[in-house]
Write an enzyme that holds these catalytic residues in place. Structure first.
Site, PDB file in Angstrom:
ATOM      1  N   ARG A 172      -0.393  10.383  13.003  1.00 33.59           N
ATOM      2  CA  ARG A 172       0.483   9.558  12.166  1.00 33.59           C
ATOM      3  C   ARG A 172       1.022  10.280  10.929  1.00 33.59           C
ATOM      4  O   ARG A 172       0.538  11.319  10.528  1.00 33.59           O
ATOM      5  CB  ARG A 172      -0.246   8.290  11.736  1.00 33.59           C
ATOM      6  CG  ARG A 172      -1.578   8.470  11.026  1.00 33.59           C
ATOM      7  CD  ARG A 172      -2.205   7.091  10.772  1.00 33.59           C
ATOM      8  NE  ARG A 172      -3.508   7.133  10.142  1.00 33.59           N
ATOM      9  CZ  ARG A 172      -4.663   7.162  10.811  1.00 33.59           C
ATOM     10  NH1 ARG A 172      -4.662   7.182  12.127  1.00 33.59           N
ATOM     11  NH2 ARG A 172      -5.813   7.165  10.161  1.00 33.59           N
ATOM     12  N   ASP A 173       2.053   9.634  10.344  1.00 32.60           N
ATOM     13  CA  ASP A 173       2.578   9.919   9.016  1.00 32.60           C
ATOM     14  C   ASP A 173       3.346  11.239   8.932  1.00 32.60           C
ATOM     15  O   ASP A 173       2.907  12.199   8.305  1.00 32.60           O
ATOM     16  CB  ASP A 173       1.452   9.900   7.975  1.00 32.60           C
ATOM     17  CG  ASP A 173       0.582   8.669   8.073  1.00 32.60           C
ATOM     18  OD1 ASP A 173       1.068   7.648   8.582  1.00 32.60           O
ATOM     19  OD2 ASP A 173      -0.593   8.726   7.660  1.00 32.60           O
ATOM     20  N   ASP A 217      -9.115  10.004   5.578  1.00 34.87           N
ATOM     21  CA  ASP A 217      -9.346   8.631   6.007  1.00 34.87           C
ATOM     22  C   ASP A 217     -10.811   8.217   5.849  1.00 34.87           C
ATOM     23  O   ASP A 217     -11.105   7.057   5.572  1.00 34.87           O
ATOM     24  CB  ASP A 217      -8.914   8.497   7.472  1.00 34.87           C
ATOM     25  CG  ASP A 217      -8.891   7.062   7.953  1.00 34.87           C
ATOM     26  OD1 ASP A 217      -8.580   6.174   7.152  1.00 34.87           O
ATOM     27  OD2 ASP A 217      -9.188   6.834   9.143  1.00 34.87           O
ATOM     28  N   TRP A 254      -4.030  -6.886   4.060  1.00 34.62           N
ATOM     29  CA  TRP A 254      -3.400  -5.914   4.944  1.00 34.62           C
ATOM     30  C   TRP A 254      -3.037  -6.555   6.273  1.00 34.62           C
ATOM     31  O   TRP A 254      -3.762  -7.367   6.819  1.00 34.62           O
ATOM     32  CB  TRP A 254      -4.342  -4.731   5.167  1.00 34.62           C
ATOM     33  CG  TRP A 254      -3.689  -3.563   5.836  1.00 34.62           C
ATOM     34  CD1 TRP A 254      -3.036  -2.518   5.241  1.00 34.62           C
ATOM     35  CD2 TRP A 254      -3.608  -3.321   7.248  1.00 34.62           C
ATOM     36  NE1 TRP A 254      -2.548  -1.642   6.194  1.00 34.62           N
ATOM     37  CE2 TRP A 254      -2.884  -2.118   7.438  1.00 34.62           C
ATOM     38  CE3 TRP A 254      -4.056  -4.009   8.377  1.00 34.62           C
ATOM     39  CZ2 TRP A 254      -2.631  -1.579   8.693  1.00 34.62           C
ATOM     40  CZ3 TRP A 254      -3.795  -3.485   9.639  1.00 34.62           C
ATOM     41  CH2 TRP A 254      -3.090  -2.286   9.776  1.00 34.62           C
ATOM     42  N   TRP A 304       4.298   2.049  10.200  1.00 32.30           N
ATOM     43  CA  TRP A 304       3.368   2.745   9.328  1.00 32.30           C
ATOM     44  C   TRP A 304       4.086   3.830   8.517  1.00 32.30           C
ATOM     45  O   TRP A 304       5.310   3.916   8.495  1.00 32.30           O
ATOM     46  CB  TRP A 304       2.214   3.304  10.143  1.00 32.30           C
ATOM     47  CG  TRP A 304       1.273   2.215  10.596  1.00 32.30           C
ATOM     48  CD1 TRP A 304       1.494   0.865  10.568  1.00 32.30           C
ATOM     49  CD2 TRP A 304      -0.029   2.379  11.156  1.00 32.30           C
ATOM     50  NE1 TRP A 304       0.412   0.185  11.055  1.00 32.30           N
ATOM     51  CE2 TRP A 304      -0.539   1.071  11.426  1.00 32.30           C
ATOM     52  CE3 TRP A 304      -0.825   3.479  11.455  1.00 32.30           C
ATOM     53  CZ2 TRP A 304      -1.820   0.871  11.981  1.00 32.30           C
ATOM     54  CZ3 TRP A 304      -2.092   3.275  12.007  1.00 32.30           C
ATOM     55  CH2 TRP A 304      -2.580   1.982  12.258  1.00 32.30           C
ATOM     56  N   ASN A 322       0.831  -1.197   0.000  1.00 27.34           N
ATOM     57  CA  ASN A 322       0.000   0.000   0.000  1.00 27.34           C
ATOM     58  C   ASN A 322       0.868   1.251   0.000  1.00 27.34           C
ATOM     59  O   ASN A 322       1.643   1.428  -0.935  1.00 27.34           O
ATOM     60  CB  ASN A 322      -1.070  -0.029   1.094  1.00 27.34           C
ATOM     61  CG  ASN A 322      -0.581  -0.356   2.477  1.00 27.34           C
ATOM     62  OD1 ASN A 322      -0.107  -1.458   2.750  1.00 27.34           O
ATOM     63  ND2 ASN A 322      -0.708   0.591   3.382  1.00 27.34           N
ATOM     64  N   ASP A 323       0.784   2.124   0.972  1.00 23.54           N
ATOM     65  CA  ASP A 323       1.313   3.480   0.896  1.00 23.54           C
ATOM     66  C   ASP A 323       2.767   3.566   0.428  1.00 23.54           C
ATOM     67  O   ASP A 323       3.643   2.867   0.976  1.00 23.54           O
ATOM     68  CB  ASP A 323       1.261   4.153   2.266  1.00 23.54           C
ATOM     69  CG  ASP A 323      -0.105   4.110   2.903  1.00 23.54           C
ATOM     70  OD1 ASP A 323      -0.985   3.415   2.380  1.00 23.54           O
ATOM     71  OD2 ASP A 323      -0.278   4.763   3.949  1.00 23.54           O
ATOM     72  N   GLU A 337      -4.534  11.821   7.125  1.00 26.69           N
ATOM     73  CA  GLU A 337      -3.355  10.970   7.133  1.00 26.69           C
ATOM     74  C   GLU A 337      -2.489  11.248   5.904  1.00 26.69           C
ATOM     75  O   GLU A 337      -2.904  11.929   4.969  1.00 26.69           O
ATOM     76  CB  GLU A 337      -3.748   9.498   7.227  1.00 26.69           C
ATOM     77  CG  GLU A 337      -4.672   8.983   6.156  1.00 26.69           C
ATOM     78  CD  GLU A 337      -5.029   7.510   6.358  1.00 26.69           C
ATOM     79  OE1 GLU A 337      -4.554   6.913   7.341  1.00 26.69           O
ATOM     80  OE2 GLU A 337      -5.768   6.957   5.534  1.00 26.69           O
TER      81      GLU A 337
END
Length: 532
Positions: free
Chosen positions: A127-128, A219, A27, A63, A2-3, A184
């Site tokens: 996050r991120d 999100d 996932w 993450w 994914n990301d 996010e």
């Protein structure tokens, strides 16, 4: 997969880290995979995983995050999901910074985590971290996506550090919008007002004429949305150029299934490069059966449009090296209901460029109102399915659809349709580009929806033409309309119209004749993947 995470250019090599489950096509078990390239097209997977969940501060998942060059060496900032299910920010450094492949990374245990959720922020809404930049005071800044649950406010928190080791939370957030939910995968970067050259200048020095972009991944809706504005390095605040075009209200990178994107400045070619995640659109059981799920999109160059409040995106020019066996047509006149088969274009890997002459009934209308802020049009439903794939009773006139069918079976029972359509509403015209998947596959487990976005012609030099470029790569269809002003990414899973049985057609399902003044189709060589 994914990301995309931490993209950068270092010692002559492009690096892409990415969220990955090394054990299953679903996932979970989130680690950072790592791939390298010298041209952003052909990639080599690095055998060593870059980051794995093996510390208390990331044991439930490594993450998303970013890379920053600090004193000539790369540093990774990333979110860890702790043993108590709290999201925290961490740091990793290369084991050997002289290695151009950056094979191994070391987590800085003495400094991790460098940031924990502050008061008022839920432990699962933090996050991120972004690529860091240097502020007016000479200190480092980074930003983290979050939200305030009380009023569902999406927010980007700012942190400051003098040594890239200890970080403090700033009083002022970079930006926030009520009612937009969790932000996010934030991104924050400068763009030049004129030209396509990228920038990493956050201070506005040397008489730089530039704007700034904030992008977040919403999100709740799974949209990558952005806003262009100004950034004051003294007050450390971002101000949108147009309040009506703020986060979550109008502008998206892509109107399909393109998410969790991340950009980086490429010093090698002085450009801003954007990477994004393309999710699957079938059932998890299909992914488990084939043994993999999701891909990264073709990297895109991104720059500021002439209107100075929206962006343009275009596949990196290196993709043109894959083109072969060109097919060209000019001045194809398509009557009402006509379908033209493009002979010689069989295959499921194509690069297509097509230009349509705008029908005179639209182009000569005195009430033609091309206003980019019309991306929020009063009275037009947000559900593009209603407009792209159905009638719209409130419309005074509809022209189209006209466009191309790709990944089509010879009898057109299966087809993925990419097209333009015009709507005259309250005396003015609005232009839509659509990707219709409702007939894309006979498979029962494939999502067959419709994607669409409004197109602005206000800053387009040739107001008499509509253009699109379509990259087809088996199940992936990426569309770039009007020079990359509106983009749509979709997944299509045909049973009949696949591989050498995939055909391409140009069509006109509208009531007026349409001319395709230019059509170019190339078959594409395969991208090479190896392991190092």
């Amino acid at each position: 997969m994914n990301d995309p995470n931490g993209p950068l250019f270092y010692k002559g090599v492009y690096h892409l880290f990415y969220q990955w489950n090394p054990y299953a096509a679903v996932w979970g078990n989130i680690t950072w995979g790592h791939a390298v390239s010298t041209d952003l097209i052909h990639w080599k997977y690095v055998k060593e995983l870059a980051l794995v969940p093996d510390r208390w501060y990331d044991i439930k998942g490594v993450w998303s995050g970013s890379a920053t060059i600090v004193n000539g060496e790369p540093i990774l900032l990333y979110t860890g999901w702790t043993n108590s299910s709290t999201q925290v920010q961490n740091k990793a450094v290369p084991k050997n910074s002289s290695d151009p492949l950056l094979r191994e990374w070391i987590k800085v245990d003495a400094e991790n985590p460098f940031a924990v959720p502050p008061p008022g922020i839920n432990t699962s809404d933090f996050r991120d971290p972004t690529t860091a930049w240097i502020g007016q005071d000479g200190l480092w800044r980074t930003a983290v996506g979050s939200k305030y649950r009380a009023n569902d406010t999406g927010i980007i928190l700012q942190y400051r550090s003098k040594d890239f080791a200890k970080w403090e939370l700033l009083d002022e957030s970079l930006h926030a919008v009520n009612g937009t939910g969790m932000w996010e995968c934030p991104d924050f970067f400068p763009v030049a007002v004129h030209g396509q050259q990228g920038s990493e200048n956050y201070l506005g020095e040397e008489n730089a004429i530039q704007k700034f972009v904030i992008k977040v991944s919403l999100d709740e809706t799974r949209f990558d949305t952005y806003v262009v504005g100004d950034y004051d390095p003294a007050s450390e605040k971002f101000l949108p150029s147009f309040e009506a075009l703020d986060i979550g209200t109008a502008l998206r990178y892509d109107y399909g299934i393109y998410y969790a994107s991340k950009s980086f400045y490429d010093p090698h070619k002085k450009r801003r490069v954007l990477l994004g995640w393309i999710n699957e659109a079938d059932k998890p059981t299909s992914d488990i059966r084939k043994g993999w799920a999701s891909v990264q999109a073709i990297p895109r160059v991104v720059w500021l449009d002439e209107n100075q409040h929206s962006l343009r995106q275009w596949p990196v020019p290196e993709i043109n090296s894959l083109r072969k066996h060109p097919i060209r047509h000019t001045d194809l006149l398509l009557k009402q209901g006509e379908v033209f088969k493009v002979n010689g274009s069989q295959g499921s890997q194509l690069d297509i460029e097509v230009t349509f002459q705008i029908p005179k009934a639209h182009a000569n209308d005195e009430n033609d109102e091309f206003n980019f802020e019309s991306s929020r049009v009063e009275g037009i439903p947000n559900n593009t399915l209603i407009y792209c794939n159905g009638s719209f009773p409130e419309a005074e006139q509809i022209i189209g659809p006209f466009g191309v069918h790709v990944l089509a079976s010879e009898d057109l029972r299966e087809r993925t349709s990419v097209f333009f359509k015009f709507l005259k509403f309250k005396g003015s015209w609005k232009t839509m580009v659509c990707n219709d998947l409702t007939s894309s596959s006979l498979a029962s487990d494939a999502t067959k929806g419709v994607y669409g976005g409004l197109v602005s012609l206000s800053s387009y030099k040739n107001r008499q033409a509509l253009t699109m470029r379509i990259l087809v790569d088996h199940s992936i269809v990426e569309t770039f309309a009007q020079g990359g002003r509106t983009c749509i990414t979709a997944r299509s899973y045909p049973l009949l119209g696949s591989d050498n049985n995939a055909h391409m057609f140009v069509f006109n399902n509208g009531s007026l004749p349409v001319k395709a003044t230019h059509l170019a189709v190339w078959k594409m060589d395969k991208i090479r993947y190896t392991t190092v």
